[in-house]
Design an enzyme around this catalytic site. Structure first.
Site, PDB file in Angstrom:
ATOM      1  N   GLY A  36      13.171   6.729   8.245  1.00  0.00           N
ATOM      2  CA  GLY A  36      12.739   6.439   6.842  1.00  0.00           C
ATOM      3  C   GLY A  36      12.280   5.154   6.926  1.00  0.00           C
TER       4      GLY A  36
ATOM      5  CB  THR B 172      -1.154  -0.132   1.181  1.00  0.00           C
ATOM      6  OG1 THR B 172      -0.234  -0.272   2.565  1.00  0.00           O
ATOM      7  CG2 THR B 172      -2.020  -0.882   0.964  1.00  0.00           C
TER       8      THR B 172
ATOM      9  CB  CYS C 287       6.205   1.265   8.161  1.00  0.00           C
ATOM     10  SG  CYS C 287       6.095  -0.383   7.686  1.00  0.00           S
TER      11      CYS C 287
ATOM     12  CB  ALA D  19      19.477  12.061  18.566  1.00  0.00           C
ATOM     13  N   GLY D  20      19.388  10.710  15.643  1.00  0.00           N
ATOM     14  CA  GLY D  20      19.973  10.271  14.387  1.00  0.00           C
ATOM     15  C   GLY D  20      19.373  11.125  13.325  1.00  0.00           C
TER      16      GLY D  20
END
Length: 446
Positions: free
Chosen positions: A260, A86, A263, A255-256
């Protein structure tokens, strides 16, 4: 029980293999003949730890089989799971339900007796109603039910999540569907996994709400990391300090470079669109989506700043390309925006990822791909840690440093401490640490 899975992608394959491992007879159908041919020969088209062994074992024991004929899969099934993609619909961010509705029409023609049609795909509120309407319109004589059973699988830990879930959400509208679904998941209930029955629409919304909330946690700690850099605090300690509060929890507080994957981005977008369609707004979710996109683009500016303000003509090493470790999934990975921005700024990019380079090469065709981290770093002007694969947590830092042209490390996942990296001779910068700022301008003037 006899179970059909329509769609042998990530969710369908994991669901089918795990249900077969519970003792059910599972047939998986997919319209991609190359994928089916590979599966029948024991080749898994995705990377997911443990999945190849699970599939092979259940195929050998006759509980799991693959084919391209939907009618063959559905024949005699007690439940038919729709597990097709989807993706975000091009242009407006809505979930594209084309494949779900195609599957529903095929199921309507194939069913000969009672079965529960289960939407396992992530779908907007009301999709189950439409699936039921379509089947009933095509087959007014048919006795069937439609249920919603959203998946909560983390890529890289999907088998563990399926077999030891936090909860199992099932949306039903009748007792017959409830009984069939309870029977399917009986092996998990014996392990005390909470089996929560709701209405169909509630189950559909629960999936989107869960993903949007997790995306919000990630975005929140990323903004706190930016503040830490301004005020001289360390986001790792802040994360630990708030995460130990049981009302908050420690997960999704690392933290990053932004979230992505297949989903979170599309599900946050679809939830926002659903709210708009129903005359309301989700301002927090809207901000999360906007801030996350800005953050992914901002990562290149960190790398450029670490290199003294320019990367033109320089070669930058990226370690990690996938959006998270233990998967080959490149969908909406922060590495994509980072590579494109660095190339736009005039840099050459060399990269290594343990599993994602084949998929990355389909998107990032100007990148030079290396065989290991040390080859990737050789002769480069800076090294960027993008994905926190375990193999990157125990690198020989001195060997890396000795092979590089300039000893610059930008750690976008806070894998290392400044003490150990600087002891190896690196100029080091990470996320959310305002207390150590390497003297990077020295590089630009050397």
């Amino acid at each position: 029980m006899r179970i059909a899975i329509i769609g042998a992608g990530y969710v369908g394959l994991v669901t089918g293999a795990c249900l077969a491992d519970f003792g059910h007879a599972v047939r998986c159908a997919d319209k991609d003949p190359a994928k089916i041919d590979a599966l029948q020969r024991g080749r898994i088209p995705i990377y997911e730890p443990g999945l190849d062994d699970l599939v092979a074992r259940n195929m050998a024991e006759g509980r799991l089989s693959f084919g391209s004929d939907l009618c063959w899969a559905v024949e005699g099934a007690d439940a038919v799971f729709i597990a097709v993609g989807t993706p975000s619909r091009r242009g407006d961010g809505h979930a594209d339900l084309t494949y779900v509705y195609q599957a529903a029409r095929g199921i309507a023609q194939a069913l000969k007796g009672y079965a529960v049609v289960v939407t396992k795909s992530t779908v907007p509120v009301g999709t189950g109603d439409e699936v039921e309407r379509m089947i009933r319109e095509a087959r007014p004589d048919l006795h069937f039910s439609v249920a919603s059973n959203p998946e909560f699988l983390r890529e890289g830990a999907a088998i563990e999540d399926f077999k030891r879930p936090d909860r199992i959400i099932i949306g039903v509208e009748d007792d017959s569907a409830r009984a069939v679904m309870a029977d399917i998941y009986r092996p998990l209930c014996a392990g005390h996994a909470p089996l929560i029955f709701t209405t169909r629409r509630t189950a559909e919304l629960t999936k989107y709400a869960a993903n949007a909330f997790l995306a919000t946690k990630i975005t929140f700690i990323n903004e706190i990391a930016d503040l830490c850099e301004m005020v001289g605090a360390d986001v790792r300690d802040v994360s630990k300090g708030i995460g130990l509060d049981t009302r908050i929890g420690q997960k999704f507080l690392d933290a990053g470079p932004g979230f992505g994957g297949s989903c979170f981005p599309k599900d946050v977008s679809a939830l926002i669109k659903t709210a708009h369609d129903h005359g309301t707004s989700l301002r927090i979710a809207e901000t999360v989506a906007e801030v996350n996109e800005r953050r992914k683009r901002a990562m290149s500016r960190r790398v450029i700043a670490a290199c003294g303000g320019s990367v033109r003509g320089k070669t930058i090493c990226l370690l990690g390309l996938t959006f998270k470790p233990n998967t080959d999934d490149m969908r909406d990975s922060p590495a994509i925006a980072l590579v494109q921005a660095l190339e736009d700024a005039g840099a050459w990019v060399r990269a290594y990822d343990p599993e994602g380079m084949e998929q990355a090469a389909l998107i990032l065709n100007e990148v030079e791909y290396a065989g290991d981290p040390y080859e990737a770093a050789l002769g480069t002007d800076a090294l960027v840690l993008v994905t926190d694969w375990d193999v990157f947590r125990r690198l020989d830092l001195k060997r890396l440093r000795d092979g590089m042209r300039w000893p610059i490390m930008v750690d976008l996942r806070n894998i290392y401490s400044s003490t150990e990296v600087e002891a190896a001779g690196f100029l080091y910068t990470c996320i959310g640490n305002g207390r150590s700022r390497p003297l990077l301008p020295l590089i630009a003037t050397s």
